[in-house]
Each structure stands twice: as structure tokens, then as C-alpha cells.
Write a protein that holds these residues in place. Structure first.
Motif, PDB file in Angstrom:
ATOM      1  N   UNK A 326    -102.575 -66.073 -58.611  1.00  0.00           N
ATOM      2  CA  UNK A 326    -103.877 -66.655 -58.289  1.00  0.00           C
ATOM      3  C   UNK A 326    -103.938 -68.048 -58.891  1.00  0.00           C
ATOM      4  N   UNK A 327    -105.056 -68.732 -58.664  1.00  0.00           N
ATOM      5  CA  UNK A 327    -105.180 -70.140 -59.023  1.00  0.00           C
ATOM      6  C   UNK A 327    -104.981 -70.978 -57.782  1.00  0.00           C
ATOM      7  N   UNK A 328    -105.516 -72.185 -57.791  1.00  0.00           N
ATOM      8  CA  UNK A 328    -105.482 -73.026 -56.596  1.00  0.00           C
ATOM      9  C   UNK A 328    -104.106 -73.260 -56.017  1.00  0.00           C
ATOM     10  N   UNK A 329    -103.078 -73.362 -56.884  1.00  0.00           N
ATOM     11  CA  UNK A 329    -101.709 -73.555 -56.383  1.00  0.00           C
ATOM     12  C   UNK A 329    -101.247 -72.325 -55.601  1.00  0.00           C
ATOM     13  N   UNK A 330    -101.872 -71.170 -55.855  1.00  0.00           N
ATOM     14  CA  UNK A 330    -101.557 -69.961 -55.094  1.00  0.00           C
ATOM     15  C   UNK A 330    -101.946 -70.050 -53.627  1.00  0.00           C
ATOM     16  N   UNK A 331    -102.679 -71.110 -53.248  1.00  0.00           N
ATOM     17  CA  UNK A 331    -103.005 -71.323 -51.832  1.00  0.00           C
ATOM     18  C   UNK A 331    -101.893 -72.053 -51.092  1.00  0.00           C
ATOM     19  N   UNK A 332    -100.847 -72.453 -51.811  1.00  0.00           N
ATOM     20  CA  UNK A 332     -99.726 -73.119 -51.153  1.00  0.00           C
ATOM     21  C   UNK A 332     -98.850 -72.051 -50.496  1.00  0.00           C
ATOM     22  N   UNK A 333     -99.189 -71.715 -49.265  1.00  0.00           N
ATOM     23  CA  UNK A 333     -98.552 -70.584 -48.576  1.00  0.00           C
ATOM     24  C   UNK A 333     -97.079 -70.839 -48.292  1.00  0.00           C
ATOM     25  N   UNK A 334     -96.682 -72.095 -48.147  1.00  0.00           N
ATOM     26  CA  UNK A 334     -95.262 -72.414 -47.936  1.00  0.00           C
ATOM     27  C   UNK A 334     -94.466 -72.059 -49.188  1.00  0.00           C
ATOM     28  N   UNK A 335     -94.993 -72.441 -50.346  1.00  0.00           N
ATOM     29  CA  UNK A 335     -94.325 -72.084 -51.604  1.00  0.00           C
ATOM     30  C   UNK A 335     -94.301 -70.574 -51.793  1.00  0.00           C
ATOM     31  N   UNK A 336     -95.402 -69.912 -51.452  1.00  0.00           N
ATOM     32  CA  UNK A 336     -95.466 -68.459 -51.653  1.00  0.00           C
ATOM     33  C   UNK A 336     -94.387 -67.723 -50.870  1.00  0.00           C
ATOM     34  N   UNK A 337     -94.134 -68.170 -49.657  1.00  0.00           N
ATOM     35  CA  UNK A 337     -93.084 -67.520 -48.850  1.00  0.00           C
ATOM     36  C   UNK A 337     -91.732 -67.665 -49.527  1.00  0.00           C
TER      37      UNK A 337
END
Length: 440
Positions: A326-337
Motif C-alpha cells: 500500500x501507499x501511493x507508489x502502490x498505484x504504479x500498476x506497471x511496477x506491481x506486475x
């Protein structure tokens, strides 16, 4: 037990109603006020979630704010003192706003809602983030990573959740922040901070990460996965209006004009831009925008590599196979993949409202699970906690605004109509059921 979680005054104001550990309703204030990233007290969102649960304010057991204002005040005040007298205007403005507005949260909530002040509680910012993910996940035990711009002091935390307990055992502190690094480059690339970061993520695939060596001049990554920014490139900690310094401009060249049109030679010039430039002018504009795309791609690559390093260390320390983010950087869906594909964890759960809005949810859940066991995880398996609008609601609004519309008799006719419009090159907006919690 009825718990109302709130976030406001920084960005993404929101309200969330948790009833006996279940999420009943949640919304950002912007969905009702129509002010993007609205930071105001979320009166409209509160009204919605209470109505959705058929509750009155008097039915609430607690109202929980998503961070601790006094600790945040300490960080901002100390940071301002350290920058004095370099930035006197920023010192005066931020201290005045904090002291007269953002510090007295308990009194404000009590006054606005008409609720006893002893029912107003506070949760640490990154605990709120962590709770918003772990307590909504299917995991009984999980490693936790929170990454954002900044909470009170923390910008990145390592933790572990088990049962009804969350422990954050390691943190990186302001001003060293991956979120603020990304935001500073967001401003450099011509987009609005705390709003345009997703545009940078979307720009990155059009470029090549050819500037990663330069990007690594902005931060040092250590063997344990932690990192530190080189502050000579940044102003966000001592300026209200400027995120980066002339040293960053010297490194990457002139910043992108926010009014410039983004395209590459590969994408071509979209017709909706108007008349296409010709000859050398077209080539020059394309090369200029491609350079910015390369900067975005390099930033994205460095972010992903740094996050992977954090994950490797977190996995070594916790031995968990599950991860919550979680946290705003967790919205970086490209990184999450990429984290799921290349990281050391088997399973990954990310809160759909990973940014500050989700802190409202996490704050409520943190209080609930401090008082109750978590025998079986109550999984947040969808993100549709907003308001639904009936055909009658929609028709009444269209009529009140004298907007032309066509009402179709059944779903088959609707599908045919939508397909025909798409074939004709039209853009379709489709609304069905409750609106979503979070921006993705």
C-alpha cells in the motif's frame, strides 16, 4: 461496531464506513464535489457512507483519522527550521497553515460531525496504509511494504502482519522518498504533482530507459535495499512550489512545457491535435517529446529496480511467501506486475485505493482489529463500494440539464448501439452499478 475512517487536508480526501470489520461503503470526496483530488473535509463522502449503511452519526462507535497531526506537525516544523533562512516564505506559509488549520483535527471532526471528542481516534499514516492492504487480504500472515511520498516521518516501511496484529519494524524517513522522487520528475515532465504520476507511468512505454545512469545520480541504493536521495537535485523539502533544482535541469536538460503535445514518431501526430507540423519542425518536436519519454522510461526502470531490491530484503527478513503493498507508489500498476513476476514473493495483494484515500479504510480497520481477533480474513475481493445510480436518477439529471439522450429498451439493443459507435471510432463511457474505490 461502526467505525468511520477519514482522510483529508492533504490530497484524496475520503470517508469509509466499516461495520463489524466489513467494508460497507467508501468514497473519495472528489466523486461528489467534482474537484479532482479534493483535499477538503469530506462532508459529502461522509454523508454518502452513512446513508449507505443507514446510520446516523450517533450510531458511530469511533471516527478515526488516518494519521497523527502532532507528529506530522513536528516533521514539517523541524524541516522548516532546518531550511531557515533559505526559504522564509515557505516557512511562514506552511507553519501558518499547519497551526491554524491542519493541527486541530480532533476539534474539527468533533465540531463538523457533532460527535464527542473522545470518540475521535488517530492512526499512524503508514499503519493506516499497511492495514488497508493486510486486513483486506486473504492472508493470515504476510510481509507488508508501504511506499509513498511521506506520512508523518516515514516514506517507506517494512512490516509483517499476522492475525489481528501489524508490526512495522523498519522505515526510511523523509526527505528520502521514492514517492517524492517520482513526483519531482512528474513536475519536470510537465504534469501536476499528486495527480499526474500515472501519466508519467503511461509515458514511459513510449521511451527507452537510456538515462538510467543519470537517474541513479539522484539516489544511492544500498546493499540492504534501502536508499537515499541526493538532495542537491530537489527542492520539495524547502519550497511550496518547486520540486527540483537547477542541478536536475543541468542533468536532464530543460523541463517539458506542460502545454506541449506529447507524441512520438512511432505514434504519429493524432488528428485531434489539429494541423500537423511539417518537415524539420515535426522532426524537432517529435525528438523533443521522445527525450522526455526516455526520461520517464528511465525513472520507471529505476523505481522498479529499487522496489525489487526492497522486496528481496523484506523477504530475507520475514521469510513470508505473501506480500501486501500500500501507499501511493502502490498505484504504479506497471511496477506491481514486475514485482509479482520477478519478486521473491509467491502471492501479492494490493489495496485498490493504495494512496491516501485508502488510509481512511486502513485507519478504521486498524482500530477495529486492535479490539477484535481476526479468525478468518474478510477479503476485499472487489472495489465497488461507491454509489449506484438508477435509470430514474440518470434520467432526472439529464432532463434537469436539458441534455439530449436516447433510451434503449433492452441490453441487446444497448450492446448493438455501443458496438456501432465503437466501429465509427467513437469513445464510449460505460457506467454500471456502484462506482469504484480507488483510481485504477
Amino acid at each position: 461496531m461502526n467505525i468511520l475512517g477519514l482522510s483529508f487536508f492533504y490530497h484524496d480526501s475520503a470517508a469509509c464506513l466499516v461495520q463489524d470489520g466489513e467494508v460497507v461503503a467508501a468514497s473519495q470526496e472528489e466523486r461528489f464535489s467534482r474537484h479532482k483530488s479534493d483535499s477538503a473535509f469530506p462532508s459529502l463522502a461522509i454523508e454518502f457512507v452513512l446513508n449507505e449503511a443507514e446510520l446516523l452519526v450517533s450510531d458511530l462507535d469511533y471516527v478515526v483519522f488516518y494519521e497523527k497531526p502532532m507528529v506530522k506537525f513536528e516533521r514539517i516544523f523541524k524541516t522548516n527550521l532546518l531550511t531557515w533562512p533559505m526559504a522564509p516564505a515557505a516557512f511562514r506559509a506552511s507553519t501558518k497553515e499547519l497551526f491554524f488549520k491542519k493541527l486541530w483535527i480532533r476539534q474539527l471532526i468533533s465540531s463538523e460531525l457533532g460527535i464527542a471528542s473522545d470518540k475521535v481516534l488517530f492512526s499512524d499514516h503508514h499503519i493506516s496504509h499497511a492495514a488497508s492492504s493486510f486486513f483486506c487480504s486473504p492472508f493470515q500472515k504476510s510481509a507488508i511494504l508501504t511506499v509513498d511520498g511521506v506520512g508523518e516521518w516515514a516514506t517507506t516501511t517494512f512490516g509483517i502482519g499476522e492475525g489481528n496484529k501489524i508490526e512495522l519494524h523498519k522505515e526510511i524517513r523523509f526527505p528520502h522518498s521514492l514517492g517524492l522522487l517520482y513526483s519531482a520528475l512528474t513536475a519536470f515532465l510537465g504534469f501536476k504533482v499528486n495527480e499526474g504520476e500515472y501519466k508519467v507511468m503511461g509515458m514511459a512505454p513510449y521511451g527507452k530507459p537510456i538515462f538510467t545512469d543519470k537517474m541513479y545520480k539522484l539516489l544511492t541504493v544500498f546493499d540492504d535495499g534501502s536508499y537515499a536521495l541526493d538532495l542537491k537535485f530537489f527542492k520539495f523539502y524547502r519550497s511550496l512550489h518547486q520540486s527540483y533544482t537547477k542541478e536536475l535541469t543541468a542533468l536532464f536538460g530543460e523541463p517539458r512545457d506542460p502545454q506541449s503535445k506529447f507524441f512520438t514518431r512511432e505514434t504519429g501526430w493524432p488528428s485531434y491535435f489539429g494541423k500537423q507540423p511539417v518537415g524539420d519542425q515535426y522532426e524537432q518536436l517529435a525528438q523533443e517529446q521522445e527525450r522526455y519519454a526516455d526520461i520517464a522510461a528511465s525513472l520507471q526502470a529505476v523505481l522498479e529496480e529499487t522496489l525489487l531490491g526492497l522486496l528481496e530484503q523484506l523477504h530475507r527478513e520475514t521469510g513470508c511467501s505473501n506480500l501486501c503493498i500500500a501507499g501511493g507508489v502502490g498505484l504504479n500498476s506497471v511496477a506491481n506486475e514486475r514485482l509479482l513476476r520477478e519478486g521473491p514473493f509467491d502471492d501479492l495483494y494490493i489495496q485498490s485505493a493504495a494512496g491516501d484515500a485508502g488510509g481512511a479504510l486502513g485507519a478504521a480497520l486498524a482500530v477495529y482489529y486492535s479490539l477484535h481477533e481476526r479468525n478468518e480474513p474478510r477479503v476485499m475481493s472487489h472495489a465497488y463500494y461507491g454509489r449506484a445510480y438508477s435509470n430514474e436518477d440518470i434520467k432526472a439529471y439529464l432532463d434537469s440539464q436539458s441534455i439530449a439522450y436516447q433510451e434503449l429498451p433492452d441490453e441487446d439493443r444497448l450492446v448493438d448501439f455501443v458496438v456501432d459507435q465503437m466501429i465509427d471510432g467513437k469513445v464510449i463511457g460505460y457506467m454500471h452499478g456502484k462506482f469504484e474505490w480507488g483510481p485504477r
